[in-house]
Motif scaffolding. Structure first.
Motif, PDB file in Angstrom:
ATOM      1  N   GLU A 190       0.622  -1.249  -0.001  1.00 41.27           N
ATOM      2  CA  GLU A 190       0.002  -0.295   0.114  1.00 41.27           C
ATOM      3  C   GLU A 190       0.949   1.192  -0.161  1.00 41.27           C
ATOM      4  OE1 GLU A 190      -3.433   0.849   0.408  1.00 41.27           O
ATOM      5  OE2 GLU A 190      -3.956  -1.494  -0.327  1.00 41.27           O
ATOM      6  N   ILE A 191       2.125   1.005   0.478  1.00 43.92           N
ATOM      7  CA  ILE A 191       2.740   2.525   0.818  1.00 43.92           C
ATOM      8  C   ILE A 191       3.357   2.664  -0.810  1.00 43.92           C
ATOM      9  CG2 ILE A 191       5.172   3.273   1.289  1.00 43.92           C
ATOM     10  CD1 ILE A 191       4.515   2.605   4.034  1.00 43.92           C
ATOM     11  N   PHE A 192       3.642   1.657  -1.500  1.00 43.27           N
ATOM     12  CA  PHE A 192       4.399   2.142  -2.839  1.00 43.27           C
ATOM     13  C   PHE A 192       3.427   1.912  -3.902  1.00 43.27           C
ATOM     14  CE2 PHE A 192       7.684   0.463  -0.035  1.00 43.27           C
ATOM     15  CZ  PHE A 192       8.612   1.618   0.151  1.00 43.27           C
ATOM     16  N   ASP A 193       2.115   1.627  -3.623  1.00 47.74           N
ATOM     17  CA  ASP A 193       1.190   1.333  -4.762  1.00 47.74           C
ATOM     18  C   ASP A 193       0.879   2.727  -5.577  1.00 47.74           C
ATOM     19  OD1 ASP A 193      -0.686   2.713  -3.157  1.00 47.74           O
ATOM     20  OD2 ASP A 193      -2.081   1.217  -3.060  1.00 47.74           O
ATOM     21  N   GLY A 194       1.134   3.740  -5.235  1.00 51.19           N
ATOM     22  CA  GLY A 194       1.186   5.034  -5.951  1.00 51.19           C
ATOM     23  C   GLY A 194      -0.051   5.603  -5.779  1.00 51.19           C
ATOM     24  N   ASP A 195      -1.205   5.163  -5.275  1.00 51.31           N
ATOM     25  CA  ASP A 195      -2.262   6.021  -4.843  1.00 51.31           C
ATOM     26  C   ASP A 195      -2.571   6.402  -3.419  1.00 51.31           C
ATOM     27  OD1 ASP A 195      -3.002   3.860  -3.535  1.00 51.31           O
ATOM     28  OD2 ASP A 195      -5.112   3.573  -4.302  1.00 51.31           O
ATOM     29  N   ALA A 196      -3.056   7.506  -3.191  1.00 51.69           N
ATOM     30  CA  ALA A 196      -3.092   8.217  -1.777  1.00 51.69           C
ATOM     31  C   ALA A 196      -4.468   7.721  -1.417  1.00 51.69           C
ATOM     32  CB  ALA A 196      -3.266   9.752  -2.092  1.00 51.69           C
ATOM     33  N   MET A 197      -4.318   7.635   0.145  1.00 51.66           N
ATOM     34  CA  MET A 197      -5.415   7.204   1.162  1.00 51.66           C
ATOM     35  C   MET A 197      -6.678   7.964   0.788  1.00 51.66           C
ATOM     36  SD  MET A 197      -4.156   5.325   4.040  1.00 51.66           S
ATOM     37  CE  MET A 197      -5.782   5.065   5.111  1.00 51.66           C
ATOM     38  N   THR A 198      -6.409   9.317   0.902  1.00 48.26           N
ATOM     39  CA  THR A 198      -7.321  10.149   0.999  1.00 48.26           C
ATOM     40  C   THR A 198      -7.544  11.293  -0.338  1.00 48.26           C
ATOM     41  OG1 THR A 198      -5.825  11.733   2.081  1.00 48.26           O
ATOM     42  CG2 THR A 198      -7.448  10.706   3.407  1.00 48.26           C
ATOM     43  N   ALA A 251      -8.005   2.675  21.667  1.00 46.46           N
ATOM     44  CA  ALA A 251      -7.254   2.349  20.521  1.00 46.46           C
ATOM     45  C   ALA A 251      -8.153   1.762  19.414  1.00 46.46           C
ATOM     46  CB  ALA A 251      -6.241   1.031  21.256  1.00 46.46           C
ATOM     47  N   LEU A 252      -9.285   1.010  19.993  1.00 48.00           N
ATOM     48  CA  LEU A 252     -10.297   0.507  18.812  1.00 48.00           C
ATOM     49  C   LEU A 252     -10.812   1.534  18.060  1.00 48.00           C
ATOM     50  CD1 LEU A 252     -11.680  -2.677  20.384  1.00 48.00           C
ATOM     51  CD2 LEU A 252      -9.587  -2.459  18.674  1.00 48.00           C
ATOM     52  N   THR A 253     -11.466   2.672  18.650  1.00 49.29           N
ATOM     53  CA  THR A 253     -12.064   3.809  18.156  1.00 49.29           C
ATOM     54  C   THR A 253     -10.927   4.364  17.278  1.00 49.29           C
ATOM     55  OG1 THR A 253     -12.034   5.029  20.134  1.00 49.29           O
ATOM     56  CG2 THR A 253     -14.175   3.826  19.707  1.00 49.29           C
ATOM     57  N   GLY A 254      -9.799   4.660  17.982  1.00 51.17           N
ATOM     58  CA  GLY A 254      -8.945   5.351  16.990  1.00 51.17           C
ATOM     59  C   GLY A 254      -8.642   4.687  15.650  1.00 51.17           C
ATOM     60  N   GLY A 269     -10.445   3.508   9.167  1.00 53.85           N
ATOM     61  CA  GLY A 269     -11.846   2.888   8.989  1.00 53.85           C
ATOM     62  C   GLY A 269     -11.999   2.674   7.282  1.00 53.85           C
ATOM     63  N   GLU A 270     -11.606   3.723   6.581  1.00 56.47           N
ATOM     64  CA  GLU A 270     -11.989   3.842   5.179  1.00 56.47           C
ATOM     65  C   GLU A 270     -11.104   2.409   4.478  1.00 56.47           C
ATOM     66  OE1 GLU A 270     -10.879   7.270   3.211  1.00 56.47           O
ATOM     67  OE2 GLU A 270     -10.859   6.076   1.019  1.00 56.47           O
ATOM     68  N   THR A 271     -10.059   1.840   5.117  1.00 55.16           N
ATOM     69  CA  THR A 271      -9.380   0.625   4.479  1.00 55.16           C
ATOM     70  C   THR A 271     -10.195  -0.459   4.995  1.00 55.16           C
ATOM     71  OG1 THR A 271      -7.373   1.916   4.753  1.00 55.16           O
ATOM     72  CG2 THR A 271      -7.122  -0.408   4.380  1.00 55.16           C
ATOM     73  N   LEU A 272     -10.461  -0.469   6.550  1.00 54.51           N
ATOM     74  CA  LEU A 272     -10.762  -1.808   7.015  1.00 54.51           C
ATOM     75  C   LEU A 272     -12.440  -1.950   6.955  1.00 54.51           C
ATOM     76  CD1 LEU A 272      -8.773  -1.604  10.308  1.00 54.51           C
ATOM     77  CD2 LEU A 272      -8.349  -3.092   8.393  1.00 54.51           C
ATOM     78  N   ILE A 273     -13.338  -0.645   6.825  1.00 53.96           N
ATOM     79  CA  ILE A 273     -14.758  -1.073   7.036  1.00 53.96           C
ATOM     80  C   ILE A 273     -15.371  -0.690   5.700  1.00 53.96           C
ATOM     81  CG2 ILE A 273     -16.690  -0.328   8.427  1.00 53.96           C
ATOM     82  CD1 ILE A 273     -15.058   0.246  10.676  1.00 53.96           C
ATOM     83  N   LEU A 274     -14.984   0.340   5.072  1.00 56.61           N
ATOM     84  CA  LEU A 274     -15.619   0.939   3.661  1.00 56.61           C
ATOM     85  C   LEU A 274     -15.900  -0.172   2.520  1.00 56.61           C
ATOM     86  CD1 LEU A 274     -16.885   3.202   2.388  1.00 56.61           C
ATOM     87  CD2 LEU A 274     -14.717   3.622   1.116  1.00 56.61           C
ATOM     88  N   ALA A 280     -19.936   3.294  12.074  1.00 53.21           N
ATOM     89  CA  ALA A 280     -18.764   2.913  12.797  1.00 53.21           C
ATOM     90  C   ALA A 280     -18.050   4.348  13.072  1.00 53.21           C
ATOM     91  CB  ALA A 280     -17.772   1.917  12.249  1.00 53.21           C
ATOM     92  N   GLY A 281     -18.045   5.293  12.076  1.00 55.13           N
ATOM     93  CA  GLY A 281     -17.321   6.536  12.191  1.00 55.13           C
ATOM     94  C   GLY A 281     -18.045   7.318  13.495  1.00 55.13           C
ATOM     95  N   TRP A 282     -19.088   7.264  13.436  1.00 51.16           N
ATOM     96  CA  TRP A 282     -20.003   8.172  14.341  1.00 51.16           C
ATOM     97  C   TRP A 282     -19.766   7.436  15.971  1.00 51.16           C
ATOM     98  CZ3 TRP A 282     -24.029   7.140  18.285  1.00 51.16           C
ATOM     99  CH2 TRP A 282     -24.564   8.235  18.794  1.00 51.16           C
TER     100      TRP A 282
END
Ligand code: HEM
Length: 404
Positions: free
Chosen positions: A35-43, A220-223, A229-234, A244-246
């Protein structure tokens, strides 16, 4: 049945569990590295734009404005690139151009308008920077903060690179622990259980510990939901991420007071027994006896050097988390934009290391060492466990017992 046979059977199960966990964590580590080197940004803000000529500008101007917007929109997608300088001639929008913003599907224009009713400071923050005035291709004003120079640095550094690095630190440390369990097995009570117990922690100590522990795990879990969240829950749906975000946002705030209070009480209760001394050095040089069952463990009083490190991590880390957390709860009340971004980075960095450290603590308190959990659960530990891990403390207790 002898203790050796019982322990032998236990160890095999723990070791197999450790090997499976290590394999899964290794796969997760590979994924994060990719994911670090795949060239796309998370946000990457998902948006679109259209430039229309209102009739006053020439066709050439319309093309120029299109080019500028295309270039700036591409900037949002690509990492490690800075855009054309706004001072360059031709960068500013041409006279006679009107930009028509197209909101992302499902977003209403009313939303940004509602967000614009904040106080004066908020309005100042939300105003698009002069450097990009008129050129934002984003559909609402506060999202355009991403496009400002500081916003772009924040997005690439904080929301992307650091987030992946943080995942690597946590997963990497958990992987090493799983490997330790697979290779070394559970630390046994070498002489087997004595079946007589010694009191180690009182009720107040245990209650404070579990209040701090549960609130820390909640934080820790809410953080993690907030950061990942975008990677794990979306992938399981936008609605789920919204819920989940709320919960995570409110849960984070709810867990904060008991954590801060717990750190304070633990500090008062245990600081006296956690002052470093000469014995700690000997303990550290021997790796605390953690890596081998050969010979006696290095001698320790009530808390050994490893536990002192845990204590001081909880204290210093806790203070930093609470301090930065309060500043994040009141955005721009204490700090300006740049300092606010640094505080956010500090909060995330300290959190990452604390999570890794406390995964280690939870490991040694549960699966990693036979007999350890009793200390915090019933408050009483097996006498042989005490002899093997806290020899000098047990001698003091036995002196008190014979004096009575
Ligand atoms: C499920 C989670 C946890 C478990 C199973 C656990 C278990 C334990 C155990 C068994 C001990 C006593 C060790 C001894 O006999 O000396 C202990 C001590 C301690 N715990 Fe935890 N703990 C957990 C989470 C936490 C968290 C989240 C924090 C702080 C944020 C924390 C802070 C401490 C401190 C400061 C000590 C005293 C120093 C030490 O023994 O390392 N614990 N814990």
């Amino acid at each position: 049945m002898s203790d050796v046979i019982v322990r032998g059977r236990d160890f095999t199960a723990y070791r197999i569990g450790g090997a499976i966990a290590a394999a899964l964590l290794f796969a997760a580590l590979l994924w994060q590295t990719y994911e670090i080197f795949d060239g796309d940004a998370m946000t990457v803000p998902e948006t679109s734009w259209t430039a229309v000529n209102d009739g006053e500008g020439s066709g050439e101007n319309a093309v120029l404005a299109d080019d500028i917007l295309v270039a700036r929109t591409r900037l949002l997608d690509e990492r490690f690139k800075t855009g054309p300088s706004p001072e360059e001639p031709g960068f500013a929008a041409q006279a006679g151009q009107t930009l028509v913003e197209e909101p992302i599907d499902g977003y209403s224009k009313a939303l940004p308008e509602a967000w614009m009713t904040g106080d004066a400071e908020m309005l100042r923050m939300l105003r698009p920077g002069q450097r990009t005035e008129g050129l934002s291709s984003l559909p609402y004003v506060n999202a355009a903060l991403f496009e400002r120079p500081e916003g772009r640095d924040w997005r690439l550094g904080m929301a992307d690179f650091i987030t992946h690095l943080g995942a690597l630190v946590i997963l990497g440390f958990a992987f090493l622990l799983a490997l330790l369990l697979a290779i070394r097995g559970r630390v046994p009570i070498a002489e087997g259980r004595a079946r007589t117990k010694v009191k180690r922690f009182g009720f107040l100590e245990r209650a404070t510990h579990w209040m701090t522990a549960t609130s820390f795990i909640g934080l820790a879990l809410t953080g993690i939901v907030i950061a990942y969240g975008e990677t794990l829950i979306l992938p399981f749906g936008g609605d789920l991420l919204g819920q989940a975000g709320w919960i995570a946002t409110w849960g984070h705030a709810v867990c904060f007071p008991p954590f801060a209070f717990g750190i304070l009480i633990m500090g008062i209760m245990w600081v006296g027994r956690n002052i470093p001394d000469r014995l700690d050095w000997i303990w550290l040089k021997n790796g605390g006896g953690l890596f081998s069952d050969e010979g006696p463990n290095p001698p320790a009083k009530k808390f050994n050097a490893g536990q002192k490190l845990i204590f001081w991590s909880a204290m210093l880390g806790g203070i930093l988390m609470v301090g930065t957390g309060v500043m994040l709860m009141f955005p721009f009340f204490f700090l300006g934009l740049e300092a606010q971004a640094w505080v956010m980075l500090g909060h995330a960095t300290v959190a990452t290391f604390l999570i890794a450290i406390f995964i280690g603590h939870i490991y040694i308190g549960t699966v990693g060492m036979q007999g350890a959990i009793d200390a915090m659960w019933s408050g009483r530990v097996d006498r042989n466990w005490a002899k093997e891990h806290h020899e000098l403390w047990l001698k003091d207790i036995e002196k008190e017992e014979t004096a009575r």
